[in-house]
Enzyme design. Structure first.
Site, PDB file in Angstrom:
ATOM      1  CE  LYS A 105      -3.963   2.167   0.582  1.00 33.44           C
ATOM      2  NZ  LYS A 105      -3.682   2.882  -0.683  1.00 33.44           N
ATOM      3  CD  GLN A 160       3.276   4.751   2.157  1.00 33.87           C
ATOM      4  OE1 GLN A 160       3.764   5.634   1.458  1.00 33.87           O
ATOM      5  NE2 GLN A 160       2.194   4.951   2.879  1.00 33.87           N
ATOM      6  CE  LYS A 166       4.287   7.657   5.508  1.00 36.83           C
ATOM      7  NZ  LYS A 166       4.176   8.802   4.623  1.00 36.83           N
ATOM      8  CE  LYS A 213       4.610   7.590  -2.509  1.00 35.95           C
ATOM      9  NZ  LYS A 213       3.829   8.101  -1.374  1.00 35.95           N
ATOM     10  N   GLY A 221      -2.954   8.286  -4.231  1.00 38.24           N
ATOM     11  CA  GLY A 221      -2.332   9.493  -4.793  1.00 38.24           C
ATOM     12  C   GLY A 221      -1.070   9.896  -4.048  1.00 38.24           C
ATOM     13  CG  ASP A 222       3.174  11.114  -3.139  1.00 39.94           C
ATOM     14  OD1 ASP A 222       3.119  10.971  -1.915  1.00 39.94           O
ATOM     15  OD2 ASP A 222       4.133  11.679  -3.691  1.00 39.94           O
ATOM     16  CB  THR A 245      -2.332  13.667   4.482  1.00 42.26           C
ATOM     17  OG1 THR A 245      -2.722  12.514   3.749  1.00 42.26           O
ATOM     18  CG2 THR A 245      -0.849  13.590   4.801  1.00 42.26           C
ATOM     19  CG  ASN A 263      -4.494  16.080  -0.391  1.00 42.78           C
ATOM     20  OD1 ASN A 263      -4.017  15.332   0.441  1.00 42.78           O
ATOM     21  ND2 ASN A 263      -5.798  16.264  -0.511  1.00 42.78           N
ATOM     22  CB  SER A 299      -5.693   4.929   1.987  1.00 44.50           C
ATOM     23  OG  SER A 299      -5.568   6.031   1.120  1.00 44.50           O
TER      24      SER A 299
HETATM   25  P1  NDP Z   1       0.335  17.799  -4.297  1.00 45.70           P
HETATM   26  O1  NDP Z   1       0.752  17.438  -5.657  1.00 45.70           O
HETATM   27  O2  NDP Z   1      -1.109  17.969  -3.999  1.00 45.70           O
HETATM   28  O3  NDP Z   1       1.062  19.142  -3.835  1.00 45.70           O
HETATM   29  C1  NDP Z   1       2.445  19.222  -3.794  1.00 45.70           C
HETATM   30  C2  NDP Z   1       2.840  20.634  -3.379  1.00 45.70           C
HETATM   31  O4  NDP Z   1       4.233  20.658  -3.129  1.00 45.70           O
HETATM   32  C3  NDP Z   1       2.572  21.662  -4.472  1.00 45.70           C
HETATM   33  O5  NDP Z   1       2.308  22.899  -3.871  1.00 45.70           O
HETATM   34  C4  NDP Z   1       3.898  21.676  -5.229  1.00 45.70           C
HETATM   35  O6  NDP Z   1       4.165  22.892  -5.916  1.00 45.70           O
HETATM   36  C5  NDP Z   1       4.889  21.500  -4.109  1.00 45.70           C
HETATM   37  N1  NDP Z   1       6.082  20.815  -4.628  1.00 45.70           N
HETATM   38  C6  NDP Z   1       6.139  19.608  -5.237  1.00 45.70           C
HETATM   39  N2  NDP Z   1       7.384  19.322  -5.626  1.00 45.70           N
HETATM   40  C7  NDP Z   1       8.136  20.368  -5.241  1.00 45.70           C
HETATM   41  C8  NDP Z   1       9.510  20.673  -5.344  1.00 45.70           C
HETATM   42  N3  NDP Z   1      10.360  19.821  -5.933  1.00 45.70           N
HETATM   43  N4  NDP Z   1       9.935  21.834  -4.824  1.00 45.70           N
HETATM   44  C9  NDP Z   1       9.083  22.673  -4.218  1.00 45.70           C
HETATM   45  N5  NDP Z   1       7.767  22.457  -4.104  1.00 45.70           N
HETATM   46  C10 NDP Z   1       7.300  21.317  -4.597  1.00 45.70           C
HETATM   47  O7  NDP Z   1       0.988  16.686  -3.326  1.00 45.70           O
HETATM   48  P2  NDP Z   1       0.573  16.276  -1.861  1.00 45.70           P
HETATM   49  O8  NDP Z   1       0.106  17.452  -1.087  1.00 45.70           O
HETATM   50  O9  NDP Z   1      -0.292  15.079  -1.955  1.00 45.70           O
HETATM   51  O10 NDP Z   1       1.973  15.762  -1.281  1.00 45.70           O
HETATM   52  C11 NDP Z   1       2.897  16.629  -0.629  1.00 45.70           C
HETATM   53  C12 NDP Z   1       3.850  15.815   0.209  1.00 45.70           C
HETATM   54  O11 NDP Z   1       3.129  15.060   1.182  1.00 45.70           O
HETATM   55  C13 NDP Z   1       4.700  14.787  -0.548  1.00 45.70           C
HETATM   56  O12 NDP Z   1       5.956  14.672   0.070  1.00 45.70           O
HETATM   57  C14 NDP Z   1       3.926  13.486  -0.337  1.00 45.70           C
HETATM   58  O13 NDP Z   1       4.763  12.353  -0.471  1.00 45.70           O
HETATM   59  C15 NDP Z   1       3.462  13.673   1.076  1.00 45.70           C
HETATM   60  N6  NDP Z   1       2.312  12.871   1.487  1.00 45.70           N
HETATM   61  C16 NDP Z   1       1.125  12.959   0.832  1.00 45.70           C
HETATM   62  C17 NDP Z   1       0.046  12.227   1.244  1.00 45.70           C
HETATM   63  C18 NDP Z   1      -1.309  12.392   0.646  1.00 45.70           C
HETATM   64  O14 NDP Z   1      -2.261  11.823   1.186  1.00 45.70           O
HETATM   65  N7  NDP Z   1      -1.474  13.131  -0.423  1.00 45.70           N
HETATM   66  C19 NDP Z   1       0.159  11.262   2.355  1.00 45.70           C
HETATM   67  C20 NDP Z   1       1.438  11.306   3.023  1.00 45.70           C
HETATM   68  C21 NDP Z   1       2.459  12.062   2.575  1.00 45.70           C
HETATM   69  P3  NDP Z   1       4.079  22.942  -7.521  1.00 45.70           P
HETATM   70  O15 NDP Z   1       2.620  22.969  -7.828  1.00 45.70           O
HETATM   71  O16 NDP Z   1       4.804  24.183  -7.879  1.00 45.70           O
HETATM   72  O17 NDP Z   1       4.750  21.699  -8.026  1.00 45.70           O
END
Ligand code: NDP
Length: 449
Positions: free
Chosen positions: A90, A111, A114, A126, A165-166, A210, A241, A381
């Site tokens: 997962k 993961q 976690k 992943k 998603g991620d 999250t 997100n 999830s």
């Molecule tokens: P989203 O795609 O919804 O949002 C990602 C955000 O981070 C955007 O604002 C994006 O900006 C920014 N970002 C992405 N890459 C970079 C980078 N290289 N440098 C600077 N800013 C960056 O992703 P999530 O919110 O889902 O995920 C964010 C983090 O949380 C990740 O590390 C993910 O692994 C982790 N996570 C997510 C979960 C979930 O349920 N969604 C669960 C657990 C962890 P821009 O639009 O400019 O790219």
């Protein structure tokens, strides 16, 4: 460092010398589990470390698709099925140009720990692709997702491996992936993907989980140390997100979120961020955070240059890195400490470099580690999977209260493990120790497989 731990680390470094993010994640765990190995010599006898760092399976595949100009594009797809010790694989799918095997393996490794902390029966995985969704039309996104699933389908299933998603993969992408899976399989296996839209089997509160979970963990951690979120200033990197729903819950607890960012820069709004406006720009228009200033001209925008995000220069009580790995460096940690930060909560995976984490801990800053603090997403999830199996929906309040209880349990497990192993208040160590124990026990119980 023990001889055993040192020997295994050297071996892994030689085998994975081209995978810096993966090695960073391994080193971070190894740096905290020495007391556990000393107390449990059977872990060395059973080669727990060697087995735990080697993924059960790494799958890579070609993803060809046709863009809107009729040109053929080719991306690389990945699925790292790291561990099925305590349940079906997962973990999310990430679509971002930076995706490579090292990043996939680091995320898969994190993961496993976690998912063990959630207390739910889920293994660790992943996946993703170096596909860049930015600037692509809906049609292109759909064609890419369909091609991705044309290969992925043979490796997943609701009792085998359940992606979600991620970064770059939200409800829209999960919808296209699910549609193609259903078409290929000719059966409605609702639990094969999570993060689905509510209208066809998604869970209420999954979208929020999250970010909300991160703030529930932060609340518990602050409470132990005689503090709370009320009237605290909060800065949150990212505006995706995790960031958006962390901001929502922080506001609900009376905190003031003053800054958010994307990869181009950050906005600072002293009066407190207008979260509805952020949602409109990011969730509806899929725009850039800079556009915030069009409606809120009194806010400020700071462009990002280089590896340090300008958001960490802003004075804050609580910092929540919710964008990506290694986004909070030692330099940024120093500035945060100079400006009086009291707590850092990792919403993203491995957002603090190891040097930054060590520095923050040394300076007495409370650190909520990603493995524990952002586990609310995957936990919810798993609740989505349960609802799919039961063919039943819980209400928002039911899911949210289960999530809250899970986060409280995770926090307590981290705190207890840290206390037991002589590092009270170090939740980074506590999270690693609590989850490592559980996985090691399961590994011994299941024999050499
Ligand atoms: P989203 O795609 O919804 O949002 C990602 C955000 O981070 C955007 O604002 C994006 O900006 C920014 N970002 C992405 N890459 C970079 C980078 N290289 N440098 C600077 N800013 C960056 O992703 P999530 O919110 O889902 O995920 C964010 C983090 O949380 C990740 O590390 C993910 O692994 C982790 N996570 C997510 C979960 C979930 O349920 N969604 C669960 C657990 C962890 P821009 O639009 O400019 O790219």
């Amino acid at each position: 460092m023990s001889e055993y731990l040192n020997k295994v680390l050297l071996e892994i470094e030689q085998k994975n010398s081209t995978e810096p993010e993966f090695m960073q994640a391994v080193r971070e765990v190894f740096a905290t589990i020495l007391p556990v190995l000393k107390a449990h010599p059977e872990y060395e006898q059973n080669a727990i470390l060697e087995r735990m760092v080697e993924p059960e399976r790494v799958i890579t595949f070609r993803v060809p698709w046709v863009d809107d100009n009729g040109k053929i594009q080719v991306n690389r797809g990945y699925r790292v099925q790291f561990s099925s010790l305590i349940g079906p694989y997962k973990g999310g799918l990430r679509f971002h140009p930076s995706v490579n095997q090292s990043i996939m393996k680091f995320l898969g490794f994190e993961q496993i720990f976690k998912n063990a902390l959630t207390g739910l029966p889920i293994g660790g995985a992943k996946g993703g692709s170096d596909f860049d969704p930015k600037g692509k039309s809906d049609n292109e996104i759909m064609h890419f997702c369909q091609s991705f699933m044309n290969e992925l389908y043979r490796h997943i299933g609701q009792d085998v491996d359940v992606p979600a998603g991620d970064i770059g993969v939200g409800a829209r992408e999960v919808g296209y992936l699910f549609g193609q899976y259903k078409k290929i399989r000719g059966a409605y296996e609702g639990g094969v993907l999570t993060g689905k839209d509510i209208v066809y089997g998604g869970s209420l509160a999954r979208k929020e989980a999250t970010g909300y979970g991160l703030v529930y963990f932060m609340r518990e951690m602050l409470k132990t140390h005689g503090n709370n979120l009320s009237d605290k200033t909060v800065t949150i990197s990212g505006s995706g997100n995790v960031a958006i729903y962390a901001a929502e819950k922080a506001f609900q607890y009376g905190a003031k979120v003053v800054a958010m960012s994307d990869s181009n820069g950050c906005i600072y709004d002293e009066a407190g961020i207008d979260l509805d406006l952020i949602k409109q720009i990011k969730e509806v228009q899929r725009g850039r955070i800079k556009e915030y200033l069009n409606s809120r001209p009194n806010a400020q925008y700071f462009e990002r240059f280089g590896e340090d995000s300008p958001i960490w220069q802003i004075k804050t009580d609580i910092a929540l890195p919710c964008a990506t790995q290694n986004e909070l460096t030692l330099n940024s940690a120093k500035t945060l400490v100079e400006n009086g930060v009291i707590a850092v909560g990792e919403g993203a995976n491995m957002p603090c470099t190891q040097e930054a984490t060590n520095y923050l801990l040394e300076k007495g800053v409370l650190v909520a580690p990603a493995k524990a603090a952002n586990a609310g997403g995957v936990a919810t999830s798993a609740i989505e999977m349960s609802q799919n199996s039961m063919r039943y929906y819980y209400t928002f309040v039911e899911v949210d209260s289960k999530l809250e209880q899970i986060m409280v349990n995770i926090y307590n497990a981290c705190r207890k493990a840290a206390d037991e192993y002589g590092c009270s208040g170090n939740y980074v160590a506590g999270a690693n120790i609590a989850s490592f124990h559980k996985l090691a026990k399961a590994m011994i119980a299941q024999g050499v497989v």
